[in-house]
Structure formats: C-alpha cells, structure tokens
Design a protein around this motif. Structure first.
Motif, mmCIF file in Angstrom:
data_model
loop_
_atom_site.group_PDB
_atom_site.id
_atom_site.type_symbol
_atom_site.label_atom_id
_atom_site.label_comp_id
_atom_site.label_asym_id
_atom_site.label_seq_id
_atom_site.Cartn_x
_atom_site.Cartn_y
_atom_site.Cartn_z
ATOM 1 N N PRO A 58 0.803 -1.227 0.000
ATOM 2 C CA PRO A 58 0.000 0.000 0.000
ATOM 3 C C PRO A 58 0.838 1.280 0.000
ATOM 4 N N ASP A 59 2.150 1.138 0.204
ATOM 5 C CA ASP A 59 3.041 2.300 0.248
ATOM 6 C C ASP A 59 3.534 2.737 -1.126
ATOM 7 N N VAL A 60 3.188 2.010 -2.183
ATOM 8 C CA VAL A 60 3.656 2.384 -3.525
ATOM 9 C C VAL A 60 2.493 2.804 -4.415
ATOM 10 N N ALA A 61 2.792 3.625 -5.412
ATOM 11 C CA ALA A 61 1.811 4.020 -6.422
ATOM 12 C C ALA A 61 1.894 3.014 -7.567
ATOM 13 N N VAL A 62 0.741 2.565 -8.040
ATOM 14 C CA VAL A 62 0.693 1.610 -9.144
ATOM 15 C C VAL A 62 0.261 2.343 -10.406
ATOM 16 N N GLU A 63 1.068 2.234 -11.462
ATOM 17 C CA GLU A 63 0.749 2.840 -12.757
ATOM 18 C C GLU A 63 0.460 1.724 -13.748
ATOM 19 N N VAL A 64 -0.748 1.723 -14.314
ATOM 20 C CA VAL A 64 -1.102 0.755 -15.350
ATOM 21 C C VAL A 64 -0.893 1.440 -16.693
#
Length: 66
Positions: free
Chosen positions: A27-33
């Motif tokens: 949950p501490d990272v940003a996910v880029e699709v």
C-alpha cells in the motif's frame, strides 16, 4: 521481513486485478497501469510499480518496483 518488490505471478492476469493485488501487497507504492507504447520517464522510483499491459488489458511484463 522484506517487502515484496516484484510480482511474476501476475503476468497473464488482467491489469486491473494485478494493480489491486499490488496495492494490497504494497500500500506504500503508487501503481501505474500502462498501455502499449505509453511514454515513460527513465527515472527509478522506489515508490512506484509500473504494470505494462497488452492490447487486451493483460499484464505483459513482470511488475517490479521502480
């Protein structure tokens, strides 16, 4: 306990489901699709995971931190 930094098990999965799983694991990272051919910055970011999908919305490459 070391934190997860790659998700090889998500290759072949719908990108939206993969992004949800990565968000649960980290949950501490940003996910880029990202769709095929999306412009990328060459920087390394330890708070980002890029999910590269194919034209069908399926994860095409192992998502990793960076």
């Amino acid at each position: 306990m070391s934190q997860k930094s790659s998700w090889p098990e998500l290759v072949g999965v719908l990108a939206t489901l993969a992004a949800t799983q990565i968000g649960k694991d980290r949950p501490d990272v940003a996910v880029e699709v990202l769709p095929p051919g999306a412009p990328l910055t060459p920087d390394f970011n330890d708070k980002r995971v890029r999910v590269f999908m194919d034209d069908n919305g399926i994860v095409a490459k192992i998502p990793v931190i960076g």
